[in-house]
Every structure is written in structure tokens, then in C-alpha cells.
Design a protein around this motif. Structure first.
Motif: not given
Length: 170
Positions: A1-26
């Protein structure tokens, strides 16, 4: 609704997923936060609802349910990053995750002393929560490639502030 391009913020999803998985594994705790409000809007100050110039405001019906309302599809954590049973989910009515939430109590119960931050946006929710944590005595680290902004210059400025004066806030 603010007119922002969400492609920048969605691009980090794989990196955040790896970080979360690493925390869980540890065997380290993962805490999820999401900005949202009660359906009756009792935790939404008028100044926040009236801020900016969006086409629809917090609480209005949008294409994915009511905007920033707990339980609505558009407010849900992405499936790729979804909490596992037992992981803490903080529904926060403000930008910072400590404001009007039980995060402080959860961290004390966990015996946490160090926090790692990821998510969006770097200059608003991430930096606000990190500053709040720093004020409460936590050692803070921002995973730079696991956070993002709609505006690259805002992310750069926020990271510069965090690093300034020998990493004064993390």
C-alpha cells in the motif's frame, strides 16, 4: 500500500532461512517477531494509523486481509521462515520488539546474553529492536546479509550507525 518494491526485501529470504537453520542445528533458540495489531485496534495509536500516505491504512481490508492485523494472511510469517513448534513468536504493536511484548521476559527465561538480528527493515524494526536490546545490556550482532530495506541508502546508513564509534550499539 506504500508503493514500495518488495523485491529487495524478499531477496534476503534464502539467507535468513540459512541463518535460522544454522541456529536450529546448533540448538540455539530462534525468536520470530512480527509487527501487527489486535483486530479491535486497541493497541494502535492514531498517530501511527494516520502516518504516511498509503492507499490503505493499518486495519483496512487489503488484498491479503486486514493490513497489519494479527491472524490475517498478509501479516503471517513467510512459509519458508515459519516458526517450528515451541519457537517464540512475538507479535509486536511497535517497531521495536520489546515495546508492549513479553520479549524481555522470554530472553531472561532463556538466559540470553547475546542476540543476532535479521529481517526487515534494517533501519526501522531491526535497528529499533537492536538499540532496545543494547540498552538492556545484550551483546548485539546484526547479520548484514540477512537484513534489508526498501531503500539501499537507508540500510547503509543504519549499518553505519550500528558500526560507529567501535560498534556502540552492536
Amino acid at each position: 500500500s506504500l508503493g514500495n518494491d518488495v523485491s529487495r526485501v524478499t531477496a534476503i529470504v534464502p539467507t535468513v532461512k540459512r541463518l535460522i537453520e544454522g541456529f536450529r542445528a546448533a540448538g540455539l533458540p530462534v525468536i520470530h517477531t512480527m509487527e501487527c495489531h489486535r483486530p479491535d485496534l486497541s493497541d494502535l495509536p492514531p498517530a501511527k494509523r494516520d502516518r504516511g500516505n498509503p492507499s490503505i491504512r493499518i486495519g483496512d481490508v487489503g488484498p491479503m486481509g486486514r493490513v497489519l492485523i494479527a491472524g490475517e494472511p498478509g501479516t503471517a510469517i513467510l512459509d519458508e521462515l515459519a516458526p517450528l513448534p515451541g519457537e517464540i513468536v512475538i507479535e509486536k504493536p511497535g517497531k521495536g520488539a520489546f515495546y508492549a511484548t513479553g520479549l524481555g521476559d522470554d530472553l531472561k527465561r532463556l538466559g540470553a546474553r547475546q542476540l543476532v538480528f535479521a529481517g526487515v527493515t534494517t533501519e526501522v524494526c531491526v535497528q529499533t529492536t537492536m538499540r532496545e536490546a543494547n540498552d538492556r545490556g545484550y551483546e548485539c550482532l546484526v547479520a548484514e546479509d540477512a537484513t534489508e530495506s526498501y531503500f539501499p541508502e537507508f540500510k547503509a546508513a543504519a549499518l553505519a550507525m550500528i558500526r560507529a564509534q567501535g560498534a556502540i550499539v552492536g
